[in-house]
Design an enzyme around this catalytic site. Sequence first.
Site, PDB file in Angstrom:
ATOM      1  N   ARG A 175       0.821  -1.213   0.000  1.00 22.93           N
ATOM      2  CA  ARG A 175       0.000   0.000   0.000  1.00 22.93           C
ATOM      3  C   ARG A 175       0.856   1.265   0.000  1.00 22.93           C
ATOM      4  O   ARG A 175       0.662   2.167  -0.808  1.00 22.93           O
ATOM      5  CB  ARG A 175      -0.943  -0.008   1.205  1.00 22.93           C
ATOM      6  CG  ARG A 175      -2.005  -1.089   1.134  1.00 22.93           C
ATOM      7  CD  ARG A 175      -2.940  -1.007   2.334  1.00 22.93           C
ATOM      8  NE  ARG A 175      -2.215  -1.115   3.585  1.00 22.93           N
ATOM      9  CZ  ARG A 175      -1.846  -2.268   4.149  1.00 22.93           C
ATOM     10  NH1 ARG A 175      -2.115  -3.406   3.539  1.00 22.93           N
ATOM     11  NH2 ARG A 175      -1.201  -2.289   5.292  1.00 22.93           N
ATOM     12  N   CYS A 271      11.504   4.895   5.029  1.00 20.57           N
ATOM     13  CA  CYS A 271      10.436   5.232   5.975  1.00 20.57           C
ATOM     14  C   CYS A 271       9.743   3.961   6.466  1.00 20.57           C
ATOM     15  O   CYS A 271       8.607   4.010   6.928  1.00 20.57           O
ATOM     16  CB  CYS A 271       9.402   6.149   5.323  1.00 20.57           C
ATOM     17  SG  CYS A 271       9.987   7.822   5.000  1.00 20.57           S
ATOM     18  N   SER A 272      10.420   2.819   6.331  1.00 22.77           N
ATOM     19  CA  SER A 272       9.787   1.548   6.710  1.00 22.77           C
ATOM     20  C   SER A 272      10.202   1.143   8.111  1.00 22.77           C
ATOM     21  O   SER A 272       9.567   1.511   9.093  1.00 22.77           O
ATOM     22  CB  SER A 272      10.123   0.456   5.690  1.00 22.77           C
ATOM     23  OG  SER A 272      11.528   0.248   5.605  1.00 22.77           O
ATOM     24  N   ARG A 273      11.293   0.392   8.246  1.00 26.27           N
ATOM     25  CA  ARG A 273      11.827  -0.014   9.541  1.00 26.27           C
ATOM     26  C   ARG A 273      13.332   0.176   9.521  1.00 26.27           C
ATOM     27  O   ARG A 273      14.004  -0.178   8.546  1.00 26.27           O
ATOM     28  CB  ARG A 273      11.483  -1.484   9.836  1.00 26.27           C
ATOM     29  CG  ARG A 273       9.997  -1.757  10.007  1.00 26.27           C
ATOM     30  CD  ARG A 273       9.476  -1.165  11.323  1.00 26.27           C
ATOM     31  NE  ARG A 273       8.063  -1.492  11.538  1.00 26.27           N
ATOM     32  CZ  ARG A 273       7.059  -0.725  11.164  1.00 26.27           C
ATOM     33  NH1 ARG A 273       7.304   0.410  10.517  1.00 26.27           N
ATOM     34  NH2 ARG A 273       5.817  -1.077  11.415  1.00 26.27           N
ATOM     35  N   ASP A 297      13.845   8.202   8.048  1.00 28.66           N
ATOM     36  CA  ASP A 297      12.845   8.498   9.077  1.00 28.66           C
ATOM     37  C   ASP A 297      12.941   7.494  10.223  1.00 28.66           C
ATOM     38  O   ASP A 297      12.388   7.725  11.293  1.00 28.66           O
ATOM     39  CB  ASP A 297      11.436   8.448   8.462  1.00 28.66           C
ATOM     40  CG  ASP A 297      10.342   8.729   9.478  1.00 28.66           C
ATOM     41  OD1 ASP A 297      10.418   9.775  10.149  1.00 28.66           O
ATOM     42  OD2 ASP A 297       9.424   7.895   9.623  1.00 28.66           O
ATOM     43  N   GLU A 302      16.641   2.806  17.385  1.00 29.30           N
ATOM     44  CA  GLU A 302      15.991   4.028  17.864  1.00 29.30           C
ATOM     45  C   GLU A 302      15.895   4.017  19.388  1.00 29.30           C
ATOM     46  O   GLU A 302      15.678   2.975  19.992  1.00 29.30           O
ATOM     47  CB  GLU A 302      14.585   4.135  17.255  1.00 29.30           C
ATOM     48  CG  GLU A 302      14.615   4.434  15.769  1.00 29.30           C
ATOM     49  CD  GLU A 302      13.224   4.701  15.198  1.00 29.30           C
ATOM     50  OE1 GLU A 302      12.322   5.075  15.966  1.00 29.30           O
ATOM     51  OE2 GLU A 302      13.049   4.533  13.984  1.00 29.30           O
ATOM     52  N   HIS A 320      11.323   9.739  13.076  1.00 27.93           N
ATOM     53  CA  HIS A 320      10.196   8.806  12.955  1.00 27.93           C
ATOM     54  C   HIS A 320       8.863   9.560  12.898  1.00 27.93           C
ATOM     55  O   HIS A 320       7.965   9.344  13.714  1.00 27.93           O
ATOM     56  CB  HIS A 320      10.204   7.824  14.134  1.00 27.93           C
ATOM     57  CG  HIS A 320       9.543   6.511  13.803  1.00 27.93           C
ATOM     58  ND1 HIS A 320       9.989   5.312  14.287  1.00 27.93           N
ATOM     59  CD2 HIS A 320       8.458   6.219  13.043  1.00 27.93           C
ATOM     60  CE1 HIS A 320       9.211   4.324  13.855  1.00 27.93           C
ATOM     61  NE2 HIS A 320       8.278   4.871  13.086  1.00 27.93           N
ATOM     62  N   ILE A 321       8.737  10.414  11.898  1.00 21.01           N
ATOM     63  CA  ILE A 321       7.553  11.276  11.793  1.00 21.01           C
ATOM     64  C   ILE A 321       6.708  10.963  10.561  1.00 21.01           C
ATOM     65  O   ILE A 321       5.878  11.776  10.157  1.00 21.01           O
ATOM     66  CB  ILE A 321       7.940  12.766  11.786  1.00 21.01           C
ATOM     67  CG1 ILE A 321       8.903  13.074  10.621  1.00 21.01           C
ATOM     68  CG2 ILE A 321       8.559  13.168  13.121  1.00 21.01           C
ATOM     69  CD1 ILE A 321       9.140  14.557  10.392  1.00 21.01           C
ATOM     70  N   ALA A 322       6.895   9.791   9.968  1.00 20.14           N
ATOM     71  CA  ALA A 322       6.170   9.485   8.727  1.00 20.14           C
ATOM     72  C   ALA A 322       4.661   9.571   8.900  1.00 20.14           C
ATOM     73  O   ALA A 322       3.950   9.975   7.980  1.00 20.14           O
ATOM     74  CB  ALA A 322       6.564   8.105   8.205  1.00 20.14           C
TER      75      ALA A 322
END
Length: 386
Positions: A175, A271-273, A297, A302, A320-322
């Site tokens: 998606r 922006c995944s992991r 991101d 983390e 981490h603001i996606a």
Amino acid sequence: MAKPVAIEVYNPNGKYRVVSTKPMPGTRWINLLIDQGCRVEICHLKKTILSVEDIIDLIGNRCDGVIGQLTEDWGETLFSALSKAGGKAFSNMAVGYNNVDVEAANKYGIAVGNTPGVLTETTAELAASLSLAAARRIVEADGFMRGGLYEGWLPHLFVGNLLKGQAVGVIGAGRIGSAYARMMVEGFKMNLIYFDLYQSTRLEKFVTAYGQFLKANGEQPVTWKRASSMEEVLREADLISLHPVLDKTTYHLVNKERLAMMKKEAILVNCSRGPVIDEVALVNHLRENPMFRVGLDVFEEEPFMKPGLADMKNAIVVPHIASASKWTREGMATLAALNVLGRIKGYPIWSDPNRVDPFLNENASPPNASPSIVNSKALGLPVSKL
């Protein structure tokens, strides 16, 4: 019950006790719980990440459900404590649940919720933003200006990459990956090369149709190709965005060897992991290839970054603001609350967790269902017929 300081309580006489380990955006989620007879307790403890002991104190002797965060360690200890307190449900305010031991939840009969279906566009938008910022060196230029270093226009000042006509590579065309691909193809007229274990027919049809539209209007049509391997994408694409799930097969998916396959002036976005990239190898690659750029991101460990990453001018790093758009974060809070409420009330599970608009319509009552319970089959929970 030993409570941490600064607990905000709504509807103190409510029949069901629901705890949120953090304040969450918006108020709709609170009102939905209150309207169904819940006492809502929100922890305002001034710690970014709550410990297992902090959360055990929050759960106390009686708790029907908990809304938590992906930074928390939800395993045997916490699910045992929640079960002893009479709890039926825990929900992450996140689509991912790598922080959750689902087998432990199954052992204690506790439903585990997550919040898919509401993050797709906003996550794709941030990936697109990082792509453009890296290509045009926007963060570097911003720092240059703020540092008072600009003395006038120069031919070579912060020359970056033109995206139009270049190849955008997508690894993981689910998606979010597909939404990102559509944005880059339609927005910047980039050609697409993607790798996924499953064919993305809808994405292919979209690119084909857009290419035909461009051709009909006298422009160069865009193209698509489904790569036979991830390595093919790495070698051919000018801009690569990572959108895989995180499991044993994708840990350090991008390592020293695969970084070396990429073009010297390529752009890599994640922006995944965090752990899908070997961050130490990435720092070394950035240092050795100053025209290679990256937008991140998420990070391997983390909230920390590997040594040297923060010093790389060719790296854009954000915390981490996606999913951090107002609509999305409020929607995530609503879905997490309704996951917990649904189990407390004995509602069935929504049939499609990726189609959650009925739960987000503020002008109507949400369906009597839990939007997304990841272990519903293991617990034998019924599926809604709505």
